[in-house]
Every structure is written in C-alpha cells, then in structure tokens.
Design an enzyme around this catalytic site. Structure first.
Site, mmCIF file in Angstrom:
data_model
loop_
_atom_site.group_PDB
_atom_site.id
_atom_site.type_symbol
_atom_site.label_atom_id
_atom_site.label_comp_id
_atom_site.label_asym_id
_atom_site.label_seq_id
_atom_site.Cartn_x
_atom_site.Cartn_y
_atom_site.Cartn_z
ATOM 1 N N THR A 108 0.810 -1.225 0.000
ATOM 2 C CA THR A 108 0.000 0.000 0.000
ATOM 3 C C THR A 108 0.838 1.268 0.000
ATOM 4 O O THR A 108 0.302 2.364 0.135
ATOM 5 C CB THR A 108 -0.927 0.021 1.229
ATOM 6 O OG1 THR A 108 -0.135 -0.011 2.428
ATOM 7 C CG2 THR A 108 -1.866 -1.187 1.229
ATOM 8 N N TYR A 142 2.791 5.145 6.129
ATOM 9 C CA TYR A 142 2.193 5.292 4.807
ATOM 10 C C TYR A 142 1.018 6.265 4.870
ATOM 11 O O TYR A 142 0.037 6.032 5.577
ATOM 12 C CB TYR A 142 1.714 3.944 4.257
ATOM 13 C CG TYR A 142 2.829 2.949 3.957
ATOM 14 C CD1 TYR A 142 4.167 3.312 4.019
ATOM 15 C CD2 TYR A 142 2.533 1.640 3.605
ATOM 16 C CE1 TYR A 142 5.177 2.406 3.746
ATOM 17 C CE2 TYR A 142 3.542 0.722 3.321
ATOM 18 C CZ TYR A 142 4.861 1.109 3.403
ATOM 19 O OH TYR A 142 5.863 0.208 3.131
ATOM 20 N N CYS A 271 10.383 0.410 -8.471
ATOM 21 C CA CYS A 271 9.637 1.684 -8.430
ATOM 22 C C CYS A 271 9.126 2.085 -9.809
ATOM 23 O O CYS A 271 9.014 3.269 -10.121
ATOM 24 C CB CYS A 271 10.502 2.793 -7.846
ATOM 25 S SG CYS A 271 10.934 2.552 -6.109
ATOM 26 N N ARG A 287 5.025 8.483 -11.590
ATOM 27 C CA ARG A 287 5.444 8.749 -10.217
ATOM 28 C C ARG A 287 6.721 9.573 -10.189
ATOM 29 O O ARG A 287 6.888 10.464 -9.348
ATOM 30 C CB ARG A 287 5.649 7.436 -9.472
ATOM 31 C CG ARG A 287 6.076 7.591 -8.033
ATOM 32 C CD ARG A 287 6.311 6.248 -7.359
ATOM 33 N NE ARG A 287 5.143 5.395 -7.359
ATOM 34 C CZ ARG A 287 5.096 4.188 -6.819
ATOM 35 N NH1 ARG A 287 6.187 3.689 -6.247
ATOM 36 N NH2 ARG A 287 4.000 3.467 -6.845
ATOM 37 N N GLY A 346 2.932 -3.425 -5.923
ATOM 38 C CA GLY A 346 2.383 -2.092 -5.710
ATOM 39 C C GLY A 346 1.756 -1.614 -7.010
ATOM 40 O O GLY A 346 2.458 -1.451 -8.009
#
Length: 390
Positions: A108, A142, A271, A287, A346
């Site tokens: 998350t 988070y 990522c 991102r 993710g």
C-alpha cells in the site's frame, strides 16, 4: 505481522531520505526452533548449493502435499475446497515458520491514502483477494497512517474473515512528536525484541519480522531472543528486483538456513523502472514526475539508469517468447527464487494489478535456461562461496 525496520531501500533512497534509515514493524508470529546442524546423512555431495536447496524445497513440497491430502481426506473434502486450487495462487511458508502466505502480496506504499482514491483501493484489494492473495502489507508511516485505516475499513466493509488474511505493518516513523517515532519503549512498549515478544504474547500480533535490517542486525536480534528466552524475527522485508540482488541472493539465504528467517520482497519493478514506462524519458503522469520523487527521476535519467533501460530492451524478446509482458517476466523472475516467501506488488490501477498477478502463469516457464539468459543480459549475478547444505 509487525516488522522492525532499519537500513534503506537502496543506496540512492538512503542518501536522499535519511529518515527512512530505520523502521521497526510487527509480523505475525513464529514457531520457535533452534538452529540445528544436521549430521552427514549421505546426501549427494556432487549437488551444488542451489541444487541442494531445490532438492530440499521439493521434499518440503511433497510433505506439504501429503499433509494437505491427509487433512482433506479426514474431513471428507477435496482439493477444490482450497483457495489455492480455486484461484491458482501458490502459497509458501514464511521463512521456516508454519505461516502460509500467498507468493504474491499487495502493498500500500504511495498508493493507499495518496496516489489513488479509496474506491480504487477497494477495487485493488478485491481483485487481489479474489485472485488468492492473502497477504496485505502496510505501515504506520504510509500516508501518515491513512493507509492502515483504509485497509482496515475495506476489510470490514467486505466482510472478509480475518483468519483468512495475513496483515503486515511496520513501525518506526509514526507521528511528529519525538515520542511518536523510533523504536523506544514509549513508541513500541520496549526495546525491539522484548517489545515484539510482548506484543505477540498480548495477542496483538502473531509473528514479527524486520524491514531493511542488515544481516548482522537480524542475527543480533535472534541471539538476544535466544539468550533471554524471547521470540525471534521470522522474516525480513527487502528490496529485490532485476537490478537489486545482493542481499536477497547472498545474505538472506544464510540467515534462512541458520535461523529460519525468510524473505518478503518489495519493489519487483524497481519503483516502476522495469515497467517500461520510462524507456523514452519521464512521462508527466508518472510517479517519477512528482516533486517528492525527484530522487527517482534522477536515478532514471542517470547514466546507470540509461544502461538499465538498454538491458530491459534486451530482455523484451525473452518476454515475447514466453508470451508475457516485461513486468510479468520481472515478477516471475523474483518468484523463481525459492528463498522468497512472497513478493509484494504495488499497483495504482486495476489493470496494472491484473497484469502483475499474471506473473503466476509465467513462473512455470522460468527454466534454468531462461534464468541463465536473463543473467547473461544483466551481468550482475552475485556469487557466494558459502555452502548452506544442512
């Protein structure tokens, strides 16, 4: 499950974000076992360490299958009653504990409470749950605690049995006050090992593990637990992907064979770097385009980042030959490591999650020949001289 966190998710993140250096969290329990040195029992010494590991894994799989068949026969059930059968999602033991987790979990970080709406978060969890995922990971830091709240709210709304889920969270960066973060007694009741033992004994968690700890720190925690008759960690959360291999492939196997600590890995797509979206620069909607992810953008546009993109292009033909996407190949590559208990995904969209879950279908195609092809392209395979045969 609580995890205690320290270290960094890669040198670049550590340098850019020193506050992420340490974090502690809870896992969900541990079956206490003392490390034992098995006697020489006539095993084929001609097998390599990896061959011995694969042999043990097959033996354990046969034992697990026999146990399951016995249970089903005892209660007059069939394999069709198990979630693994109905969804096709493989499950593995978390380290050497008895806890069974889906080999793919849902994380998350960034998404819940931040990048996506609560409605999308619910959709993602529903897709994961219906696909056989029983492991959901979060942390108190988070989205400043919102991720934990959203995850819990969705579970309550859906009415899923809590006993069917494994929830992991992490402690260290809590609130703004000095007493609301860190691994002090004020924050997590006591010193780490003693605190985790207390939390488990109180029924607040079933196991505990670490996140971003060094092998030395994990071994120290294990030694303290043994010395004072407390509960040792059962797993380590570590970054693992095509371009980050040393810790999971060299350091953690030693801990697994010595003290039973398993690996729960995260960021299988680095990522998003391995997703292919950065092949021609940094898209505005990605991102890496966000101000708070300037470190990721710098990594992508660096000389090393360009080299990684070239390697990904060389890997594309392998993915095409196997009938999968590059992200699916990358996730399946992580799963082919039998020392990995679960890989945390993710995703910010249902489409991404469905694609990544499809890596399960690619896993049987990850033959030694395919893995060697990938290694020849990456040229970053770490080597260890240690032999972990037991």
């Amino acid at each position: 499950m609580l995890a205690a966190r320290t270290g960094a998710a890669g040198s670049q993140i550590a340098e850019e974000h020193p506050k992420l250096r340490k974090q502690s969290g809870l896992s969900t329990g541990c079956k206490d076992k003392s490390p034992k040195k098995a006697p020489d029992d006539g095993k084929d010494s001609s097998l390599s360490p990896s061959g011995q590991s694969q042999l043990r894994a097959r033996q354990l799989a046969l034992v697990r299958e026999a146990e399951m068949n016995w249970y089903l026969k005892l209660y007059e059930l069939s394999g069709e009653h198990t979630s693994a059968y109905t969804t096709g999602m493989p499950h593995r033991n978390l380290g050497k504990s008895g806890l069974r987790v889906s080999c793919l979990g849902l994380g998350t970080w960034v998404t819940f409470g931040g990048q996506i709406s609560d409605e999308v978060a619910e959709r993602l969890m529903t897709i994961a749950y219906e696909s056989g995922v029983n492991l959901f990971d979060t942390a108190e830091v988070y989205a400043a605690g919102k991720a934990e709240v959203i995850l819990g709210s969705i579970i309550k709304k859906k009415g899923w049995r809590r006993s069917s889920l494994v929830i992991t969270t992490k402690l260290y960066w809590g609130g703004k006050a000095e007493t609301e973060r860190g691994l002090s007694r004020k924050h997590i009741i006591e010193e780490i090992v003693r605190a985790m033992t207390h939390v488990i004994n109180q029924g607040m968690a079933m196991y505990w593990g670490t996140s971003r700890w060094s092998a030395m720190e994990i071994m120290e925690a294990y030694s303290v637990a043994r010395q004072f008759n407390m509960i040792p960690p059962v797993c380590e959360q570590a970054e693992y992907h095509l371009f980050q291999r040393e810790k999971v492939e060299v350091q953690l196997p030693e801990l697994y064979h010595k003290i039973g600590v398993g690996a729960m890995t995260w960021s299988p797509l680095a990522c998003g770097i391995i997703s292919g979206k950065y092949g021609n620069g940094v898209p505005e909607s990605s991102r890496a385009s966000l101000k708070c992810y300037q470190w990721l953008k710098e990594r992508i546009v660096s000389e090393e980042g360009r080299k990684q993109q070239n390697k990904l292009k060389d890997l594309s033909p392998i993915a095409e030959r196997l009938g999968c996407t590059l992200p699916q190949l990358a996730v399946a590559w992580c799963l082919r490591n039998e020392g990995v208990s679960s890989v945390l995904l993710g995703s910010s969209t249902p489409e991404q999650l469905i694609e990544n879950l499809g890596a399960i279908q690619v896993l049987p195609k990850m033959t030694s020949h395919v893995v060697n092809e990938i290694d020849n392209i990456l040229r970053n395979k770490p080597y260890s001289k240690k032999d972990y045969r037991s």
